[in-house]
Design a protein around this motif. Structure first.
Motif, PDB file in Angstrom:
ATOM      1  N   SER A   3       0.809  -1.216   0.000  1.00 47.51           N
ATOM      2  CA  SER A   3       0.000   0.000   0.000  1.00 47.51           C
ATOM      3  C   SER A   3       0.836   1.256   0.000  1.00 47.51           C
ATOM      4  CB  SER A   3      -0.938  -0.005   1.207  1.00 47.51           C
ATOM      5  OG  SER A   3      -0.192  -0.138   2.395  1.00 47.51           O
ATOM      6  N   ASP A 169     -13.535   3.839  -3.994  1.00 47.25           N
ATOM      7  CA  ASP A 169     -13.213   2.823  -2.993  1.00 47.25           C
ATOM      8  C   ASP A 169     -12.302   3.356  -1.894  1.00 47.25           C
ATOM      9  OD1 ASP A 169     -10.891   3.092  -4.415  1.00 47.25           O
ATOM     10  OD2 ASP A 169     -10.658   0.974  -4.914  1.00 47.25           O
ATOM     11  N   GLY A 170     -12.034   4.672  -1.893  1.00 45.71           N
ATOM     12  CA  GLY A 170     -11.291   5.299  -0.815  1.00 45.71           C
ATOM     13  C   GLY A 170      -9.797   5.371  -0.991  1.00 45.71           C
ATOM     14  N   ALA A 171      -9.279   5.034  -2.174  1.00 49.74           N
ATOM     15  CA  ALA A 171      -7.831   5.024  -2.392  1.00 49.74           C
ATOM     16  C   ALA A 171      -7.336   6.371  -2.898  1.00 49.74           C
ATOM     17  CB  ALA A 171      -7.462   3.936  -3.400  1.00 49.74           C
ATOM     18  N   ASP A 194      -3.937   2.834  -0.186  1.00 51.59           N
ATOM     19  CA  ASP A 194      -5.176   2.074  -0.355  1.00 51.59           C
ATOM     20  C   ASP A 194      -6.361   2.695   0.378  1.00 51.59           C
ATOM     21  OD1 ASP A 194      -4.221   0.040  -2.039  1.00 51.59           O
ATOM     22  OD2 ASP A 194      -3.402  -1.078  -0.348  1.00 51.59           O
ATOM     23  N   ASP A 195      -6.143   3.100   1.633  1.00 51.01           N
ATOM     24  CA  ASP A 195      -7.254   3.581   2.465  1.00 51.01           C
ATOM     25  C   ASP A 195      -7.006   5.033   2.855  1.00 51.01           C
ATOM     26  OD1 ASP A 195      -9.340   4.020   4.150  1.00 51.01           O
ATOM     27  OD2 ASP A 195      -8.758   2.530   5.655  1.00 51.01           O
ATOM     28  N   THR A 197      -9.789   7.085   3.348  1.00 53.96           N
ATOM     29  CA  THR A 197     -11.194   7.451   3.545  1.00 53.96           C
ATOM     30  C   THR A 197     -11.432   8.429   4.676  1.00 53.96           C
ATOM     31  OG1 THR A 197     -11.468   5.494   4.938  1.00 53.96           O
ATOM     32  CG2 THR A 197     -12.032   5.265   2.612  1.00 53.96           C
TER      33      THR A 197
END
Length: 338
Positions: A3, A169-171, A194-195, A197
């Motif tokens: 990530s 998807d929050g990436a 990756d995250d 959010t």
């Protein structure tokens, strides 16, 4: 860790991303010189970063930098609003950066799922400001309304601003932009984190003077900095083999857990740092060289309409910021500040 490295966005992530990955070339004038990639928003072409925003009547306006900064009178830093275009009422996102490779800032606007790049003609005449933007072309493909937290900043080091944003998807994702032979092309997306959010305000700037694009993010009432690390992009990505910055997902986890540091010294590892508290008052946050020292400062518009600057006081690899400097309230009714 994966990530924290560049990777292709999987085709099934979202239908909009597939459309954006197939973005067509955008015709622009041939570049006169290699751009700086520093996203300098110098609309008036006097060597100082100006402020660009939208008035309630849809006018696109520039607030010219005065060419000086006084801690005793920070409200005099930017002049009054001058309209450079009209009809921007429906734009859901406006930003300024060089996307054509000529070292002149263009103005990008998103309406619906489409972004249009409005090219700066290269000169600014205060007596005829409506002649500043000379042409407009579609930028990339469609589906940009599916991407939020969009920012323009060069990550590839080619002098052309790339477009960053958060996918459905929050990436945190970047679309590399290239300009050559009179063409601007938006490339396939690469995932950075990756995250992403949890954040609701975002910008990119070099915070510690290492020339890498660091992240400025807000979570709750705290503004944080996530420092970039140098890494060679894996084979098969947009600019394979080139040394490019990356971001560690552990930094996001540290922010979530409250483990971010209050300051960062030159000898410390690249960990997330706290820029400041009280940012629940901020409607938006951007970075800009306000006091003309060559370092990006943090600028926030508050809920009461004030625009305030926090000056970058770091040196020799350190990260630190001053207290607030009140720039004024003439932006109180404006939106889409860049």
């Amino acid at each position: 860790m994966s990530s924290g490295r560049y990777k292709r966005v999987l085709a099934g992530t979202a239908a909009a991303l597939a459309v954006l990955a197939a973005a067509p070339a955008v015709a622009t004038a041939a570049p006169a010189q290699t751009g700086s990639g520093d996203r300098t928003r110098d609309i008036t072409r006097d060597g100082h970063e100006d402020l660009v925003s939208r008035k309630p009547d849809g006018a696109l306006v520039v607030y010219p930098h005065s060419g000086g900064f006084s801690a005793g009178n920070p409200g005099a830093t930017f002049g009054g609003a001058t309209a450079i275009n009209f009809g921007w009422n429906n734009a859901g996102w406006i930003s300024v950066a060089d996307v054509s490779g000529d070292d002149v800032p263009d103005v990008l606007a998103q309406v619906g799922g489409t972004i249009t790049a409005h090219k700066h003609g290269g000169a600014y005449d205060p007596a005829a400001p409506l002649g500043t933007l000379t042409s407009a072309q579609q930028f990339g493909g469609f589906g940009w309304d599916q991407i939020d937290l969009k920012v323009l900043q060069d990550i590839t080091g080619d002098g052309v601003a790339d477009i960053w944003g958060r996918t459905p998807d929050g990436a945190l994702t970047v679309w590399p932009v290239t300009a050559a032979a009179g063409q601007t092309t938006v490339g396939a997306p690469l995932t950075l984190i990756d995250d992403f959010t949890v954040f609701d305000q975002f910008d990119v700037a070099d915070l510690n003077g290492d020339t890498l694009p660091d992240l400025i993010v807000r979570l709750g009432g705290v503004l944080y900095g996530i420092l970039a690390e140098t890494e060679t992009e894996p084979q098969g990505a947009a600019k394979a083999g080139k040394s490019l910055p990356s971001f560690d997902a552990a930094d996001v986890a540290a922010i979530k857990s409250g483990a971010a540091k209050q300051a960062r010294s030159a000898a410390a590892p690249a960990e997330p740092i706290v820029i400041g508290h009280g940012w629940e008052q901020a409607v938006l946050t951007i970075s800009k060289d306000v006091n003309l020292d060559g370092k990006k400062d943090v600028v926030s518009k508050l809920t009461d309409g004030q625009l305030v600057a926090f000056l970058n006081t770091g040196a020799d690899g350190t990260v630190s910021f001053s207290g607030r400097n009140a720039l004024g309230t003439k932006w109180s009714a404006d939106s889409q500040l860049s």
